[in-house]
Design a protein around this motif. Structure first.
Motif, PDB file in Angstrom:
ATOM      1  N   TYR A  53       0.834  -1.194   0.000  1.00 61.39           N
ATOM      2  CA  TYR A  53       0.000   0.000   0.000  1.00 61.39           C
ATOM      3  C   TYR A  53       0.876   1.254   0.000  1.00 61.39           C
ATOM      4  CZ  TYR A  53      -3.814  -3.162   0.979  1.00 61.39           C
ATOM      5  OH  TYR A  53      -4.733  -4.169   0.890  1.00 61.39           O
ATOM      6  N   HIS A  54       0.426   2.253  -0.749  1.00 59.34           N
ATOM      7  CA  HIS A  54       1.152   3.519  -0.847  1.00 59.34           C
ATOM      8  C   HIS A  54       0.195   4.649  -0.479  1.00 59.34           C
ATOM      9  CE1 HIS A  54       3.865   6.593  -2.268  1.00 59.34           C
ATOM     10  NE2 HIS A  54       2.958   7.043  -3.104  1.00 59.34           N
ATOM     11  N   TYR A  55       0.595   5.459   0.502  1.00 58.07           N
ATOM     12  CA  TYR A  55      -0.213   6.574   1.000  1.00 58.07           C
ATOM     13  C   TYR A  55       0.372   7.873   0.479  1.00 58.07           C
ATOM     14  CZ  TYR A  55      -1.633   2.897   4.178  1.00 58.07           C
ATOM     15  OH  TYR A  55      -2.100   1.718   4.685  1.00 58.07           O
ATOM     16  N   ARG A  56      -0.504   8.748  -0.019  1.00 56.45           N
ATOM     17  CA  ARG A  56      -0.035  10.032  -0.536  1.00 56.45           C
ATOM     18  C   ARG A  56      -1.188  11.024  -0.566  1.00 56.45           C
ATOM     19  NH1 ARG A  56      -2.077  10.622  -5.511  1.00 56.45           N
ATOM     20  NH2 ARG A  56      -2.492   8.783  -6.779  1.00 56.45           N
ATOM     21  N   THR A  57      -0.846  12.298  -0.751  1.00 57.12           N
ATOM     22  CA  THR A  57      -1.898  13.297  -0.881  1.00 57.12           C
ATOM     23  C   THR A  57      -2.623  13.075  -2.204  1.00 57.12           C
ATOM     24  OG1 THR A  57      -0.301  14.884  -1.772  1.00 57.12           O
ATOM     25  CG2 THR A  57      -0.820  15.063   0.567  1.00 57.12           C
ATOM     26  N   GLY A  58      -3.914  13.328  -2.164  1.00 53.59           N
ATOM     27  CA  GLY A  58      -4.737  13.149  -3.355  1.00 53.59           C
ATOM     28  C   GLY A  58      -4.477  14.241  -4.377  1.00 53.59           C
ATOM     29  N   GLN A  59      -4.702  13.887  -5.632  1.00 59.30           N
ATOM     30  CA  GLN A  59      -4.511  14.809  -6.741  1.00 59.30           C
ATOM     31  C   GLN A  59      -5.748  14.789  -7.624  1.00 59.30           C
ATOM     32  OE1 GLN A  59      -0.936  13.488  -8.708  1.00 59.30           O
ATOM     33  NE2 GLN A  59       0.182  13.348  -6.777  1.00 59.30           N
ATOM     34  N   GLU A 105      -4.049  19.730   1.482  1.00 60.65           N
ATOM     35  CA  GLU A 105      -2.994  18.909   2.069  1.00 60.65           C
ATOM     36  C   GLU A 105      -3.527  17.925   3.113  1.00 60.65           C
ATOM     37  OE1 GLU A 105      -0.135  21.390   4.273  1.00 60.65           O
ATOM     38  OE2 GLU A 105      -1.671  22.947   4.208  1.00 60.65           O
ATOM     39  N   TYR A 106      -4.837  17.953   3.346  1.00 58.59           N
ATOM     40  CA  TYR A 106      -5.489  17.011   4.262  1.00 58.59           C
ATOM     41  C   TYR A 106      -6.438  16.098   3.497  1.00 58.59           C
ATOM     42  CZ  TYR A 106      -3.527  20.346   7.482  1.00 58.59           C
ATOM     43  OH  TYR A 106      -2.653  21.160   8.152  1.00 58.59           O
ATOM     44  N   PHE A 107      -6.057  15.766   2.294  1.00 53.11           N
ATOM     45  CA  PHE A 107      -6.808  14.838   1.447  1.00 53.11           C
ATOM     46  C   PHE A 107      -5.810  13.763   1.027  1.00 53.11           C
ATOM     47  CE2 PHE A 107     -10.571  14.537  -1.500  1.00 53.11           C
ATOM     48  CZ  PHE A 107     -10.192  13.346  -2.096  1.00 53.11           C
ATOM     49  N   TYR A 108      -5.982  12.576   1.578  1.00 54.37           N
ATOM     50  CA  TYR A 108      -5.040  11.489   1.311  1.00 54.37           C
ATOM     51  C   TYR A 108      -5.755  10.327   0.636  1.00 54.37           C
ATOM     52  CZ  TYR A 108      -0.799  13.120   3.599  1.00 54.37           C
ATOM     53  OH  TYR A 108       0.349  13.805   3.906  1.00 54.37           O
ATOM     54  N   VAL A 109      -4.990   9.626  -0.192  1.00 55.46           N
ATOM     55  CA  VAL A 109      -5.480   8.403  -0.825  1.00 55.46           C
ATOM     56  C   VAL A 109      -4.489   7.292  -0.512  1.00 55.46           C
ATOM     57  CG1 VAL A 109      -6.699   9.589  -2.697  1.00 55.46           C
ATOM     58  CG2 VAL A 109      -4.320   8.884  -3.037  1.00 55.46           C
ATOM     59  N   VAL A 110      -4.970   6.068  -0.657  1.00 58.55           N
ATOM     60  CA  VAL A 110      -4.092   4.909  -0.525  1.00 58.55           C
ATOM     61  C   VAL A 110      -4.232   4.096  -1.803  1.00 58.55           C
ATOM     62  CG1 VAL A 110      -5.825   3.620   0.802  1.00 58.55           C
ATOM     63  CG2 VAL A 110      -3.441   2.901   0.880  1.00 58.55           C
ATOM     64  N   GLU A 111      -3.092   3.741  -2.379  1.00 60.41           N
ATOM     65  CA  GLU A 111      -3.055   2.979  -3.631  1.00 60.41           C
ATOM     66  C   GLU A 111      -2.604   1.554  -3.370  1.00 60.41           C
ATOM     67  OE1 GLU A 111      -1.676   5.771  -7.243  1.00 60.41           O
ATOM     68  OE2 GLU A 111      -0.180   5.579  -5.643  1.00 60.41           O
ATOM     69  N   GLY A 150      -8.707   3.507  -1.066  1.00 58.76           N
ATOM     70  CA  GLY A 150      -9.215   4.205   0.105  1.00 58.76           C
ATOM     71  C   GLY A 150      -8.850   5.670   0.057  1.00 58.76           C
ATOM     72  N   TYR A 151      -9.564   6.446   0.837  1.00 57.28           N
ATOM     73  CA  TYR A 151      -9.296   7.879   0.910  1.00 57.28           C
ATOM     74  C   TYR A 151      -9.768   8.414   2.254  1.00 57.28           C
ATOM     75  CZ  TYR A 151     -14.265   8.758   0.171  1.00 57.28           C
ATOM     76  OH  TYR A 151     -15.630   8.790   0.312  1.00 57.28           O
ATOM     77  N   ALA A 152      -9.222   9.564   2.597  1.00 57.52           N
ATOM     78  CA  ALA A 152      -9.652  10.283   3.802  1.00 57.52           C
ATOM     79  C   ALA A 152      -9.372  11.750   3.570  1.00 57.52           C
ATOM     80  CB  ALA A 152      -8.888   9.798   5.026  1.00 57.52           C
ATOM     81  N   LEU A 185      -4.188   5.743   7.202  1.00 58.44           N
ATOM     82  CA  LEU A 185      -4.688   6.884   6.434  1.00 58.44           C
ATOM     83  C   LEU A 185      -5.043   8.050   7.359  1.00 58.44           C
ATOM     84  CD1 LEU A 185      -5.116   7.296   3.422  1.00 58.44           C
ATOM     85  CD2 LEU A 185      -7.413   6.385   3.674  1.00 58.44           C
ATOM     86  N   VAL A 186      -5.742   7.769   8.444  1.00 62.44           N
ATOM     87  CA  VAL A 186      -6.078   8.814   9.417  1.00 62.44           C
ATOM     88  C   VAL A 186      -4.799   9.359  10.046  1.00 62.44           C
ATOM     89  CG1 VAL A 186      -7.206   9.299  11.629  1.00 62.44           C
ATOM     90  CG2 VAL A 186      -8.406   7.986   9.863  1.00 62.44           C
ATOM     91  N   GLN A 187      -3.854   8.480  10.313  1.00 62.53           N
ATOM     92  CA  GLN A 187      -2.590   8.938  10.904  1.00 62.53           C
ATOM     93  C   GLN A 187      -1.850   9.883   9.957  1.00 62.53           C
ATOM     94  OE1 GLN A 187      -1.706   8.120  14.231  1.00 62.53           O
ATOM     95  NE2 GLN A 187      -0.446   9.901  13.787  1.00 62.53           N
ATOM     96  N   CYS A 188      -1.938   9.667   8.655  1.00 64.39           N
ATOM     97  CA  CYS A 188      -1.339  10.587   7.678  1.00 64.39           C
ATOM     98  C   CYS A 188      -1.914  11.991   7.852  1.00 64.39           C
ATOM     99  CB  CYS A 188      -1.593  10.103   6.246  1.00 64.39           C
ATOM    100  SG  CYS A 188      -0.630   8.679   5.739  1.00 64.39           S
ATOM    101  N   LEU A 189      -3.225  12.087   8.010  1.00 61.48           N
ATOM    102  CA  LEU A 189      -3.855  13.397   8.197  1.00 61.48           C
ATOM    103  C   LEU A 189      -3.441  14.022   9.522  1.00 61.48           C
ATOM    104  CD1 LEU A 189      -5.673  12.161   5.899  1.00 61.48           C
ATOM    105  CD2 LEU A 189      -7.456  13.616   6.803  1.00 61.48           C
ATOM    106  N   LEU A 190      -3.412  13.218  10.576  1.00 57.98           N
ATOM    107  CA  LEU A 190      -2.997  13.724  11.890  1.00 57.98           C
ATOM    108  C   LEU A 190      -1.550  14.214  11.848  1.00 57.98           C
ATOM    109  CD1 LEU A 190      -4.601  10.963  14.141  1.00 57.98           C
ATOM    110  CD2 LEU A 190      -5.403  13.326  13.865  1.00 57.98           C
ATOM    111  N   ASP A 191      -0.680  13.464  11.172  1.00 65.17           N
ATOM    112  CA  ASP A 191       0.722  13.866  11.055  1.00 65.17           C
ATOM    113  C   ASP A 191       0.859  15.163  10.266  1.00 65.17           C
ATOM    114  OD1 ASP A 191       1.429  11.579  12.467  1.00 65.17           O
ATOM    115  OD2 ASP A 191       2.130  10.484  10.699  1.00 65.17           O
ATOM    116  N   GLN A 192       0.067  15.281   9.204  1.00 64.35           N
ATOM    117  CA  GLN A 192       0.101  16.501   8.391  1.00 64.35           C
ATOM    118  C   GLN A 192      -0.323  17.705   9.232  1.00 64.35           C
ATOM    119  OE1 GLN A 192       1.415  16.809   5.542  1.00 64.35           O
ATOM    120  NE2 GLN A 192       0.732  18.797   4.884  1.00 64.35           N
TER     121      GLN A 192
END
Length: 148
Positions: free
Chosen positions: A2-8, A47-53, A60-62, A102-109
């Motif tokens: 799985y790869h987590y990144r900001t959505g585009q 910058e608080y919109f993340y997806v998982v590939e 997934g997204y958050a 995914l939620v942790q990515c947003l919290l970290d951001q």
């Protein structure tokens, strides 16, 4: 893997497909016919919109945003906080820790911008599971709203 990144913008079609799956699952109350349009969803890209590939597919997204006010008494009116709006993982990829990450990515951001507080609400029919999920991430119950 799985790869987590900001959505585009290029991700929006796949995210919209996931929102359609979400409404078809009928897992939340009051959102039965609410699917995002590309125009509305594009306004949420930040910058608080993340997806998982997984294998070049968004599974997934958050997303959320930074707010102030409307969270007293648990968050002072002047304090900034991350409000989580949506978190969704495709059913085939659940129970693998993806939502938590995914939620942790947003919290970290948010933390990168000195925003330590966060708020989330849910209308999930399986509210006990939802509460347990967020409690594992350090959230505490603020209030319960019920209907009949």
């Amino acid at each position: 893997m799985y790869h987590y990144r900001t959505g585009q913008k290029k991700d929006l079609a796949q995210v919209i497909d996931l929102t359609i799956s979400w409404t078809e699952e009928d897992i939340t109350l009051g959102y039965e016919n609410v699917a995002w349009t590309p125009e509305k969803l594009e306004k949420k890209l930040n910058e608080y919109f993340y997806v998982v590939e997984f294998s070049d597919a968004i599974v997934g997204y958050a997303f959320g945003d930074i707010r102030r006010g409307n969270a007293e008494p648990v968050i002072p009116q002047t304090d900034a906080y991350l409000e989580l709006h949506e978190v969704y993982i495709h059913p085939e990829h659940r129970r693998k820790g993806i939502g938590r990450e995914l939620v942790q990515c947003l919290l970290d951001q948010a933390q990168k911008h000195q925003v330590e507080r966060a708020l989330v609400g849910s209308s999930n029919r399986r509210w006990k599971d939802t509460a347990a999920f967020y409690e594992e991430l350090g959230f505490q119950m603020w209030y319960i709203q019920m209907y009949r």
